[in-house]
Design an enzyme around this catalytic site. Structure first.
Site, PDB file in Angstrom:
ATOM      1  CE1 TYR A  17     -76.570  61.466  24.416  1.00  0.00           C
ATOM      2  CE2 TYR A  17     -78.293  59.896  24.974  1.00  0.00           C
ATOM      3  CZ  TYR A  17     -77.605  61.062  25.242  1.00  0.00           C
ATOM      4  OH  TYR A  17     -77.942  61.825  26.319  1.00  0.00           O
ATOM      5  CG  ASP A  95     -65.419  57.960  21.675  1.00  0.00           C
ATOM      6  OD1 ASP A  95     -65.866  57.048  22.406  1.00  0.00           O
ATOM      7  OD2 ASP A  95     -65.300  59.131  22.075  1.00  0.00           O
ATOM      8  CG  ASN A 116     -66.289  60.155  31.407  1.00  0.00           C
ATOM      9  OD1 ASN A 116     -65.316  60.317  32.148  1.00  0.00           O
ATOM     10  ND2 ASN A 116     -67.071  61.151  31.037  1.00  0.00           N
TER      11      ASN A 116
END
Length: 192
Positions: A17, A95, A116
């Protein structure tokens, strides 16, 4: 004005990631640590990589929760609780799909906006009155494409724009940390 004592960058752990858009919060705290000659080390009790830096004469902890994005609340809340850091002294960097790449915005409080990491963080911290640094990554155009979009690397030109926004935010960080939010917002919101 309240000084910032904790800067928590949100992202997902692991090499898979590292370069994905969802890790813009990690990219920012990595840049802070480089600029202020800090060094991350892992602390199991907070499930996080932690660093300490002096920014504008203020002692700041920097945190990268090493749990996945949708579970970032507990690591941030446990670190804040241990050091008795009030929500008003926390800057969360993440982000933001609603801002184009190259844009960065500073915001006090608010909802999770579908993010989230924030969705998990707000209840774990017991409120939403913390400061947020929102790093624009753009939107894929349709909500069904969001998950795939945030978990992919940005094309070179978009990544360059995101990195430029991070540099702009680094320039405003001393004012943010010192609690001069009006000055920081003016600088950030007119620059990008």
């Amino acid at each position: 004005m309240t000084a910032i004592q904790l800067v928590a960058g949100l992202g997902n752990p692991g090499a898979k990631y590292e370069q994905t858009r969802h890790n813009a919060g990690f990219w920012f705290v990595d840049a802070v640590v480089r600029q202020y000659a800090g060094q991350f080390h892992h602390e199991n009790r907070y499930k996080s990589d932690i660093a300490r830096c002096s920014i504008a004469g203020h002692d700041c902890r920097l945190q990268k929760p090493m749990d996945f994005m949708n579970c970032s609340g507990q690591p941030v809340a446990s670190l804040a609780a241990f050091y008795r850091i009030a929500r008003s002294c926390i800057l969360v960097v993440h982000d933001d799909l609603d801002l184009p790449p190259g844009t960065v915005r500073l915001k006090q409080g608010g909802g999770h906006g579908g993010h989230n990491g924030l969705r998990d963080l707000i209840p774990k911290l017991g409120g939403n009155d913390f400061l947020r640094l929102r790093i624009g990554i753009g939107h894929p155009g349709h909500r069904d494409d969001v998950v795939g979009y945030v978990l992919k690397p940005a094309p070179r030109d978009e990544r360059a724009a995101i990195d430029a926004a991070i540099d702009t935010a680094l320039g405003a960080l001393p004012d943010i940390v010192a609690g001069r939010l009006d000055k920081a917002m003016k600088e950030l919101h007119t620059a990008t």
